[in-house]
Scaffold this motif. Sequence first.
Motif, PDB file in Angstrom:
ATOM      1  N   SER A  16      59.433  -6.651 -79.066  1.00 28.11           N
ATOM      2  CA  SER A  16      59.075  -5.979 -77.937  1.00 28.11           C
ATOM      3  C   SER A  16      60.415  -5.446 -77.277  1.00 28.11           C
ATOM      4  O   SER A  16      60.520  -4.887 -76.340  1.00 28.11           O
ATOM      5  N   MET A  17      61.436  -6.126 -77.603  1.00 23.43           N
ATOM      6  CA  MET A  17      62.704  -5.770 -77.075  1.00 23.43           C
ATOM      7  C   MET A  17      63.642  -5.648 -78.104  1.00 23.43           C
ATOM      8  O   MET A  17      64.597  -6.397 -78.361  1.00 23.43           O
ATOM      9  N   SER A 126      58.897 -15.435 -69.633  1.00 27.44           N
ATOM     10  CA  SER A 126      57.563 -15.005 -69.995  1.00 27.44           C
ATOM     11  C   SER A 126      56.411 -15.287 -69.550  1.00 27.44           C
ATOM     12  O   SER A 126      56.702 -16.162 -68.572  1.00 27.44           O
ATOM     13  N   THR A 170      51.109  -8.513 -65.815  1.00 31.21           N
ATOM     14  CA  THR A 170      50.831  -7.152 -66.660  1.00 31.21           C
ATOM     15  C   THR A 170      49.842  -6.459 -65.884  1.00 31.21           C
ATOM     16  O   THR A 170      49.162  -6.926 -64.880  1.00 31.21           O
ATOM     17  N   GLN A 190      47.818  -0.679 -66.630  1.00 26.59           N
ATOM     18  CA  GLN A 190      48.598  -1.079 -67.936  1.00 26.59           C
ATOM     19  C   GLN A 190      48.734   0.183 -68.566  1.00 26.59           C
ATOM     20  O   GLN A 190      47.713   1.093 -68.893  1.00 26.59           O
ATOM     21  N   ASN A 227      52.388  -4.342 -62.318  1.00 29.60           N
ATOM     22  CA  ASN A 227      52.779  -4.540 -63.994  1.00 29.60           C
ATOM     23  C   ASN A 227      54.505  -4.782 -63.997  1.00 29.60           C
ATOM     24  O   ASN A 227      55.093  -4.029 -64.464  1.00 29.60           O
ATOM     25  N   THR A 228      54.676  -5.812 -63.564  1.00 29.27           N
ATOM     26  CA  THR A 228      56.050  -6.364 -63.474  1.00 29.27           C
ATOM     27  C   THR A 228      56.788  -6.851 -64.700  1.00 29.27           C
ATOM     28  O   THR A 228      57.917  -6.465 -65.418  1.00 29.27           O
ATOM     29  N   LEU A 229      56.009  -7.320 -65.667  1.00 26.49           N
ATOM     30  CA  LEU A 229      56.225  -7.719 -67.118  1.00 26.49           C
ATOM     31  C   LEU A 229      55.766  -6.510 -67.942  1.00 26.49           C
ATOM     32  O   LEU A 229      54.669  -5.870 -67.831  1.00 26.49           O
ATOM     33  N   ASP A 230      56.591  -6.516 -69.121  1.00 23.43           N
ATOM     34  CA  ASP A 230      56.072  -5.597 -70.085  1.00 23.43           C
ATOM     35  C   ASP A 230      55.213  -5.810 -70.833  1.00 23.43           C
ATOM     36  O   ASP A 230      54.475  -6.793 -70.924  1.00 23.43           O
ATOM     37  N   ASP A 231      54.512  -5.081 -71.872  1.00 16.84           N
ATOM     38  CA  ASP A 231      53.431  -5.322 -72.798  1.00 16.84           C
ATOM     39  C   ASP A 231      53.456  -6.599 -73.573  1.00 16.84           C
ATOM     40  O   ASP A 231      52.525  -7.055 -73.945  1.00 16.84           O
ATOM     41  N   VAL A 235      60.500 -10.658 -70.090  1.00 18.29           N
ATOM     42  CA  VAL A 235      61.738  -9.872 -69.450  1.00 18.29           C
ATOM     43  C   VAL A 235      62.936 -10.901 -69.529  1.00 18.29           C
ATOM     44  O   VAL A 235      62.727 -11.836 -69.368  1.00 18.29           O
ATOM     45  N   ARG A 243      63.064  -7.156 -60.626  1.00 14.81           N
ATOM     46  CA  ARG A 243      61.663  -6.859 -60.632  1.00 14.81           C
ATOM     47  C   ARG A 243      60.976  -7.403 -59.734  1.00 14.81           C
ATOM     48  O   ARG A 243      59.916  -7.068 -58.976  1.00 14.81           O
TER      49      ARG A 243
END
Length: 483
Positions: A16-17, A126, A170, A190, A227-231, A235, A243
Amino acid sequence: MAPQRFHEQFRQVQRSMPDVPLAMGPDDAPEFLYEKGVVLARDGEEARLVEDTVRGHFAEATGLVAGHVRREGPETNRTGVTRIRVGDPGQGDHGADRAVAHALRAMREHEGRRGRRLVGRNHVVSIAGHVNACPGDEPVPVPPTEPCNPAPDGTPYDPDTAVAVLVIDTGLMHDHRSCPQLAHTEGDAQLEETDQDGVLRQYVGHGTFIAGVLTAVAPGTDVTVRNTLDDAGAVLESEFGARLFEAVDRGGWPDIISLSAGTSNGRTDGLLGVEAFMRELRDRETLLVAAAGNNAGATPFWPAAYATLPGYEDAVLSVGALRADGEFGACFTNHGPWVRVYAPGERLTSALTGFDRPVPYVYQHSSYDACRFGFTYACTCQYPAHTGVLSEEGRSDPSNPGKPDQVMFEGYAQWSGTSFATPVAAALVAAHMTAHKERDPRTASRQLLGANTEYAEVRGAHVPALRPPTWRPTPVLRPAPDA
């Protein structure tokens, strides 16, 4: 071969990163993830001291390059931290990063003289922990006819007295309005719910599930989901503080923040990347309710562990998870004196997605033959049994993988983790505010805990337990002995 959950989780977060090489640490005992080749320092004079000291240390060390040491990013920013490059992230494997370890070591003398930390790793923050699948397990479908647990409280919603709750997580699934208790829930959508094959992505629906738990226990709330955290629900620490500020800037500081994300860092003095946010939180009236994490350990998990740091006792409420019967801690929950309270967090039922049409999901992590934390009850490590994609990728014989299990979601799900015990506790504070016409969430939290007479046992300790009136405990079973 048993699943290697931490390594599976590492691969998922790294995918994801893709532009951020990651390492596992500390050293040979993987407890958290962090960015390779980078350390964090406070802006200004401290960042300059770290840069100069580390460069001088590297100039005298074998195999380290002083020329790699340089500051990245602006001189100052609102989060108060600076990224300092100390090594080539392309070197080495995913084990402990030698350049980062030497940079930390180089600052020990200065830290000893000043009596505080000056430098730290750039951790991955996470959804409630890394050792366990984030959160405590993966969601399990339940029939549309099965009631939520906790069930909706039934208290009428009054917009004039509604408690403002901000969920930092999310985003909301497109069909969340199909769940009646989410009628007054707003927030970010989302962005990508499914992959190209129409299969649900991992972690999507996490924020929606949390909002469903919150509004069931406390209908008199205005819930906003960001939706502060990615899928992947992750982060970097260096970005997390910014964020958090963005989330509160958009709608103002709420009464309560429900946060089901964090990281351990092997320390007892906080997390550099959120120091500025936590200081501002301390000076506001907002109550942060934060998940204790799912590592089944006593190592402080941040920012939840701020709950017992001087000056933050009223500002932060840290929450661990009870198992399905509510009498003991769930196998996965973190624990220790820094966890202030425990709430139901195993096999809760709330909204996910699939209300308008069934949506498939493929499991990522295989279940275990026995609890990986040594518990003897039928926990979520083992049941329901399933085979996962990431576990099969890590098999010693990848040429003969098992077939991952696929399920269909039709609206509601059962899910476990301190991620979900957290909104239970947040909602009980909000419900107390509504019932007692108390406008100060920190006062309400003190009153709620002060009047609480319920306890549970967690790792031999007698701990405060918050159990919502509409939550239904279920009996804990013991696995049948092998034939």
